[in-house]
Structures are given as C-alpha cells and as structure tokens.
Design a protein around this motif. Structure first.
Motif, PDB file in Angstrom:
ATOM      1  N   GLU A 282       0.634  -5.121  -9.916  1.00 60.89           N
ATOM      2  CA  GLU A 282       0.606  -3.693  -9.603  1.00 60.89           C
ATOM      3  C   GLU A 282       0.218  -2.931 -10.868  1.00 60.89           C
ATOM      4  O   GLU A 282       0.683  -3.252 -11.969  1.00 60.89           O
ATOM      5  CB  GLU A 282       1.980  -3.223  -9.108  1.00 60.89           C
ATOM      6  CG  GLU A 282       2.056  -1.743  -8.769  1.00 60.89           C
ATOM      7  CD  GLU A 282       1.179  -1.352  -7.591  1.00 60.89           C
ATOM      8  OE1 GLU A 282      -0.058  -1.259  -7.792  1.00 60.89           O
ATOM      9  OE2 GLU A 282       1.715  -1.117  -6.492  1.00 60.89           O
ATOM     10  N   ARG A 300      -4.871   2.950  -2.620  1.00 62.79           N
ATOM     11  CA  ARG A 300      -3.610   3.140  -1.914  1.00 62.79           C
ATOM     12  C   ARG A 300      -2.605   3.786  -2.862  1.00 62.79           C
ATOM     13  O   ARG A 300      -2.775   3.769  -4.080  1.00 62.79           O
ATOM     14  CB  ARG A 300      -3.048   1.798  -1.433  1.00 62.79           C
ATOM     15  CG  ARG A 300      -2.549   0.916  -2.583  1.00 62.79           C
ATOM     16  CD  ARG A 300      -2.133  -0.466  -2.111  1.00 62.79           C
ATOM     17  NE  ARG A 300      -1.471  -1.211  -3.167  1.00 62.79           N
ATOM     18  CZ  ARG A 300      -2.082  -1.842  -4.155  1.00 62.79           C
ATOM     19  NH1 ARG A 300      -3.412  -1.814  -4.222  1.00 62.79           N
ATOM     20  NH2 ARG A 300      -1.399  -2.504  -5.067  1.00 62.79           N
ATOM     21  N   ASN A 302       1.482   3.265  -3.425  1.00 62.17           N
ATOM     22  CA  ASN A 302       2.675   2.509  -3.072  1.00 62.17           C
ATOM     23  C   ASN A 302       3.904   3.229  -3.600  1.00 62.17           C
ATOM     24  O   ASN A 302       3.897   3.738  -4.725  1.00 62.17           O
ATOM     25  CB  ASN A 302       2.637   1.100  -3.661  1.00 62.17           C
ATOM     26  CG  ASN A 302       1.675   0.184  -2.922  1.00 62.17           C
ATOM     27  OD1 ASN A 302       1.341   0.436  -1.770  1.00 62.17           O
ATOM     28  ND2 ASN A 302       1.233  -0.871  -3.582  1.00 62.17           N
ATOM     29  N   TYR A 304       7.987   2.671  -4.372  1.00 59.56           N
ATOM     30  CA  TYR A 304       9.007   1.640  -4.547  1.00 59.56           C
ATOM     31  C   TYR A 304      10.372   2.287  -4.754  1.00 59.56           C
ATOM     32  O   TYR A 304      10.472   3.368  -5.355  1.00 59.56           O
ATOM     33  CB  TYR A 304       8.684   0.768  -5.759  1.00 59.56           C
ATOM     34  CG  TYR A 304       7.369   0.040  -5.653  1.00 59.56           C
ATOM     35  CD1 TYR A 304       7.291  -1.196  -5.034  1.00 59.56           C
ATOM     36  CD2 TYR A 304       6.208   0.591  -6.174  1.00 59.56           C
ATOM     37  CE1 TYR A 304       6.077  -1.874  -4.925  1.00 59.56           C
ATOM     38  CE2 TYR A 304       4.991  -0.072  -6.074  1.00 59.56           C
ATOM     39  CZ  TYR A 304       4.934  -1.300  -5.453  1.00 59.56           C
ATOM     40  OH  TYR A 304       3.732  -1.955  -5.347  1.00 59.56           O
ATOM     41  N   LEU A 311       9.448  -2.296  -1.986  1.00 63.35           N
ATOM     42  CA  LEU A 311       8.413  -1.423  -1.445  1.00 63.35           C
ATOM     43  C   LEU A 311       8.970  -0.575  -0.308  1.00 63.35           C
ATOM     44  O   LEU A 311       9.538  -1.104   0.655  1.00 63.35           O
ATOM     45  CB  LEU A 311       7.228  -2.252  -0.943  1.00 63.35           C
ATOM     46  CG  LEU A 311       6.046  -1.471  -0.385  1.00 63.35           C
ATOM     47  CD1 LEU A 311       5.363  -0.659  -1.479  1.00 63.35           C
ATOM     48  CD2 LEU A 311       5.036  -2.426   0.263  1.00 63.35           C
ATOM     49  N   TRP A 313       6.991   2.304   1.125  1.00 67.32           N
ATOM     50  CA  TRP A 313       5.872   2.590   2.014  1.00 67.32           C
ATOM     51  C   TRP A 313       4.559   2.459   1.257  1.00 67.32           C
ATOM     52  O   TRP A 313       4.533   2.450   0.016  1.00 67.32           O
ATOM     53  CB  TRP A 313       5.975   3.972   2.666  1.00 67.32           C
ATOM     54  CG  TRP A 313       6.145   5.165   1.747  1.00 67.32           C
ATOM     55  CD1 TRP A 313       7.308   5.810   1.473  1.00 67.32           C
ATOM     56  CD2 TRP A 313       5.118   5.851   1.002  1.00 67.32           C
ATOM     57  NE1 TRP A 313       7.086   6.852   0.594  1.00 67.32           N
ATOM     58  CE2 TRP A 313       5.760   6.900   0.300  1.00 67.32           C
ATOM     59  CE3 TRP A 313       3.750   5.692   0.856  1.00 67.32           C
ATOM     60  CZ2 TRP A 313       5.058   7.777  -0.528  1.00 67.32           C
ATOM     61  CZ3 TRP A 313       3.043   6.560   0.029  1.00 67.32           C
ATOM     62  CH2 TRP A 313       3.688   7.588  -0.650  1.00 67.32           C
ATOM     63  N   THR A 314       3.491   2.346   2.027  1.00 61.92           N
ATOM     64  CA  THR A 314       2.131   2.279   1.489  1.00 61.92           C
ATOM     65  C   THR A 314       1.263   3.259   2.252  1.00 61.92           C
ATOM     66  O   THR A 314       1.356   3.348   3.480  1.00 61.92           O
ATOM     67  CB  THR A 314       1.543   0.864   1.624  1.00 61.92           C
ATOM     68  OG1 THR A 314       2.305  -0.042   0.846  1.00 61.92           O
ATOM     69  CG2 THR A 314       0.103   0.830   1.132  1.00 61.92           C
ATOM     70  N   ARG A 315       0.431   3.990   1.509  1.00 54.43           N
ATOM     71  CA  ARG A 315      -0.498   4.929   2.150  1.00 54.43           C
ATOM     72  C   ARG A 315      -1.902   4.634   1.613  1.00 54.43           C
ATOM     73  O   ARG A 315      -2.138   4.680   0.402  1.00 54.43           O
ATOM     74  CB  ARG A 315      -0.099   6.370   1.825  1.00 54.43           C
ATOM     75  CG  ARG A 315      -1.127   7.433   2.220  1.00 54.43           C
ATOM     76  CD  ARG A 315      -1.305   7.549   3.742  1.00 54.43           C
ATOM     77  NE  ARG A 315      -2.406   8.432   4.089  1.00 54.43           N
ATOM     78  CZ  ARG A 315      -2.260   9.734   4.365  1.00 54.43           C
ATOM     79  NH1 ARG A 315      -1.058  10.289   4.316  1.00 54.43           N
ATOM     80  NH2 ARG A 315      -3.304  10.466   4.682  1.00 54.43           N
TER      81      ARG A 315
END
Length: 382
Positions: A282, A300, A302, A304, A311, A313-315
């Motif tokens: 990362e 993206r 991320n 944390y 993790l 969420w991820t967008r």
C-alpha cells in the motif's frame, strides 16, 4: 566546507532580534501548515460550518491569482495557509497576506535575499523558507519570520542548505536540505527557535524523514543508509532508532507515526517505533482523522481502521490525490476534479462539479473551502 560553515555562522549572528508580536490564542479558522498542522494529518477537527448539510450550497466569494514563478523554478504547489483571519500565499518568490473575508491583499513581503518556496505559521509568525534552483555552486538559503499583521520581517537566518522540507512544532522550526558541493555533508537539518530565530541545534548527514512532528518528536533519516531515528525537536537528542522508512503523517493525538516504504505502510508508536500494524503493498497520499487512515493510490481510496489496520472500505476513483478531512467530510481530487465523500463509507455526498478545475490543493477551515489551480485560489462559503 570552510566557506559554507562560515556562511552558516554569519547567518546565525545576523538574525534580526526584532520585537516579536504577541502570540494570539488559537482561533477557529486556522490551517497553519501543509497538512493542517505539524502532524501532517490532513484533518481539521475544528471545522463545523461546512458539513454534509451545507456543502451543497457553497458560493464562490472571491478569487485570487498570485504571480507565477520563473519557468523551471516553480515550487511544488503548496496550499494557502490560514491563521487569525488571514490567508498566506507564495507569490513568485514573495509571500503575500490576504483578508480571508474579502480576498483583499493586505501586504507582500519581499527581500532581495529571499526567494520563497515554503511556509508555515507558528508562534504567531509566518515562517518562510527558500530553495536554490538556479545555482549549481551556492546552496545557502534563508529562513525568515514575518509579522502576519503587517508583513514586516521579524528575523531572518542564513543556513547552508537548499531547503527541501520543514516542520514547526513546540516553538521550534526545523528545516532540512541538500548541498551539492558539500562533500560528505550533502544533507543537513537545522532547528531554530520560532520566537527569535536563535539556532538551537544542527545535524549533518541527516534529513527530515517527512514534514511531520508528533508532540515535539520528529523523525530524521540518514541518507547514506536510510535508517531513521526519532529525536526531540527542541534539542535534537535521539530518542529511538529504527529501520528504513519515511514518514507520511502522525496521528491527531501525536502517539503514532505512519511510515511507508516500498513494502507498504506501517503504524508505529511515536515513542518506541513499535509496529502496531502494517498493510503490505500500500502506498500513496495518506491522512488520518484518528478513527481511520485514508490512502489514495492506484485509482482508489482505501480507508483503514486506525487502531487495527483492517480495511473499512474501498472507493474506485481515477487518479485520486490530496485528501483532506474536515466537517464530517472527506475531500479528494480525482484527476482535476474535486470529489466530496462520506468518510465512514466512501460514498459521494454531493456533486462537486461546481468547483471546476482543481489541480493542486484543497483547504477547509473557518467555514471556508479554498481550492487551488496553479497560482489561482478560490474561496467558497455557504
């Protein structure tokens, strides 16, 4: 080396010990350093005016266009700094102060010996640094302190490196730089007392591992072997050493550093460098609000959990960068557009199309959203 060291000593003796303006109490509406404060967190915990309810109704109140730098000598774009009702901008080597309500220019600081490339606000003073970009033989640069109300110089000091990065904390301003003609002392770090410019300590063959401080602690690295050590910002005394890494940010509480290297990111104890958690592979822009750590990279964002590194969420976003947290919102640039998200989920809060092209920085403070596009700054309020 003798000539450069002599210049450093002369600069230290030449500091102007003029009267220092009274240090005003901290006021709402401040953004005193790149990354909000010495922790470089990117998080403004004091913002309450611009939030999920009001952000959709912002209006452009004024636009300021600073002068451009000579071609080939442009600094990395810095955000406007805000303190005590004033905004401060680099202005083609000068530093200018503006009224945050009207955008009116109040003063410009210019000196024949100063070509500004960086700023911070600390101890009631605007601090400016230089970087030599046209000279291949002279790497000496000045550090200046300016009265934010008048634009008048309070003190200045000459030191022997072209300044690459800096941080202010606990009444101390630390600058870190490079000298291409200094043999085995190519890098150096110097600390100045903010109130009067007095040099406090200096270390050669060291550099700031990042423009980050945590409760009076900073991280230095040895450019020869890339090892790091935490030192006291007031004295330069070493506190603990560690492995090769750079520093992205500190936690808002100042109890952790967030480090990164080619293997990924790590959350470590600020006093012991004990690793609390890691995320492999990362990297990218990193900020934290104390609950979450946000990283923008690889198309993206991320999020944390700040305690566990798990993790949240991820967008997916095209080329995300320049993350900011304020007023219950997460701001990011996606390419050349501003995106406004919910920090708990990563979902869009409002369309940000009205803000047009935003290429460099976003600052949210005192009920104002500042966006930058090159030398242009726009201010928005509800």
């Amino acid at each position: 080396m003798r000539i450069r060291n002599a210049l450093v000593v002369v600069g230290m003796l030449a500091g102007v010990a003029a009267a220092v303006p009274a240090q005003a109490a901290a006021t709402p509406g401040g953004w005193p350093q790149t990354g909000y404060g010495p922790g470089h967190t990117g998080y403004n915990p004091s913002e309450s005016v611009i939030n999920a309810r009001s952000v959709g109704g912002l209006t452009n109140r004024w636009t300021v266009r600073a002068s451009l730098y000579p071609e080939g000598c442009e600094p990395v774009p810095e955000p406007p700094l805000v303190w005590d009702g004033r905004m401060f901008l680099l202005d083609s080597g000068s530093i200018s102060g503006y009224d945050v309500v009207s955008g009116k220019k109040l003063w410009t600081y210019e000196a024949t010996y100063f070509d500004g490339f960086g700023m911070a606000v600390s101890g009631g003073l605007v601090l400016g640094t230089e970087r030599n970009c046209f000279s291949n033989s002279n790497y000496d640069t000045n550090v200046v302190a300016i009265d934010p109300r008048t634009g008048k110089e309070v003190w200045h000091q000459l030191q022997g490196y072209s300044i690459e990065t800096s941080v202010a904390d606990a009444g101390v301003f630390v600058v870190s730089g490079y000298c291409g003609v200094c043999d085995d002392e190519e890098h150096g770090v110097t600390a100045f007392r903010v109130s009067d410019g007095k040099p406090l300590w200096r270390q050669v063959s060291r550099a700031l591992a990042g423009p980050v401080a945590a409760n009076g602690k900073i991280v230095l690295r040895d450019p020869r072997n890339h090892r790091i050590e935490v030192v006291d910002i007031r004295t330069g005394d070493p506190l603990v050493g560690g492995v090769e890494r750079r520093v992205a940010a500190a936690s808002p509480a100042g109890d952790r550093f967030y480090l990164f290297d080619t293997a990924g990111i790590a959350a470590v104890d600020a006093s012991t460098l004990t690793v609390r958690w890691t995320v492999a592979r990362e990297s990218g822009d990193l900020i934290t609000d104390g609950r979450r750590v946000f990283v923008a990279s690889a198309n993206r964002i991320n999020a944390y959990d700040a305690n566990t590194g798990r993790l949240s969420w991820t967008r997916a976003l095209a080329d995300p960068s320049h993350l900011i947290r304020a007023g219950g919102l997460l701001y990011a640039l996606s390419g050349r557009k501003l995106v406004i998200l919910a920090p708990a989920t990563g979902r869009s809060v409002v369309s940000a199309a009205a803000y047009g092209t935003v290429t460099d920085q976003v600052v949210v403070t005192g009920g104002r959203l500042f966006t930058t596009n090159g030398a242009t700054v726009r201010a928005y309020t509800p």
